[in-house]
Scaffold this motif. Sequence first.
Motif, PDB file in Angstrom:
ATOM      1  N   ASP A 112      22.004  12.593  32.570  1.00  0.00           N
ATOM      2  CA  ASP A 112      20.895  12.729  31.623  1.00  0.00           C
ATOM      3  C   ASP A 112      20.927  11.645  30.553  1.00  0.00           C
ATOM      4  N   LEU A 113      22.079  11.006  30.404  1.00  0.00           N
ATOM      5  CA  LEU A 113      22.229   9.957  29.395  1.00  0.00           C
ATOM      6  C   LEU A 113      21.890   8.574  29.940  1.00  0.00           C
ATOM      7  N   SER A 114      21.663   8.470  31.259  1.00  0.00           N
ATOM      8  CA  SER A 114      21.348   7.173  31.857  1.00  0.00           C
ATOM      9  C   SER A 114      19.981   6.693  31.370  1.00  0.00           C
ATOM     10  N   SER A 115      19.852   5.411  31.162  1.00  0.00           N
ATOM     11  CA  SER A 115      18.576   4.847  30.733  1.00  0.00           C
ATOM     12  C   SER A 115      17.612   4.797  31.914  1.00  0.00           C
ATOM     13  N   GLU A 116      16.329   4.637  31.603  1.00  0.00           N
ATOM     14  CA  GLU A 116      15.317   4.530  32.658  1.00  0.00           C
ATOM     15  C   GLU A 116      15.599   3.318  33.544  1.00  0.00           C
TER      16      GLU A 116
END
Length: 276
Positions: A112-116
């Motif tokens: 959920d913390l990964s960037s787009e």
Amino acid sequence: MINFATIAGELLPFRHGNVNQTFKALVATSDGRVPVAAIIKDLPVKELFNELISFLILKDLGLPVPDTYLGLVPAGNRQISKGPLLPDGARLVLASKDVGSPNLKFVTNLSDLSSEAEAKACLSRFVPELAKWGKFGEMYAFDTWVANVDRNLGNVLFGGTKPDGSVDVWVIDHGQALTSEMWQPNDLIPEGSYMNKLQIWAVPFLTDDNKSTCLGSLQLFEIKAHALDKRSKVEYLSKMFGLDDASKNAVTNFLELRLAEVSGQCRTALMVETMI
């Protein structure tokens, strides 16, 4: 239809991006096999029903789903609290064979913390590999048919491409089939439009050829799905878990009538309504 299994050893808590209380354990199965390494999930009745009806359907459709059992946890175990309680104090849990393949969330290392940008970079590499799997389109069709609203990265096991060119894929975690784990009879609308998460994380990285291949599998899927004895599966599990007639009839009607919606809704999910 469902084999039973007894937990044969210690329940070891297991966290791998899973939402529900999950464990690993050895189970002794009623079909007489040697103890099986299994993933154990503590689920309330309707979520357990969803998992098992999905397993029975997937198995008959020929889609790769791990062997799944109804596990028996002896009375007095304090780790299990949601599963159906039996008169002797034992509880029922979902036990599925540990096939040893990681899920896509682990393979891609996304969170959920990964960037787009990170998500796009990872999925642009992995989704085309997944699309090589010959039953990718049938997975779309199954999710559309049973209104499985949670085909996220954690719910596809992906062991990569084998030396023979085949792809090691397993479909798991169907507790949110039939619209959710808390469905009521009036939630099951055969012509309803429900979330298909594959449209969010897979479709943007499929080529037109990938999509055409998916659509090409729809006819075979529908033939197989029409041939399934859906009513007996629903009645079997409804009796096992004490579902009332309204719930039993709603699930049966939903599965029987919704097949007419699969082709059109799959085309929408694949964003190819106008593709010939």
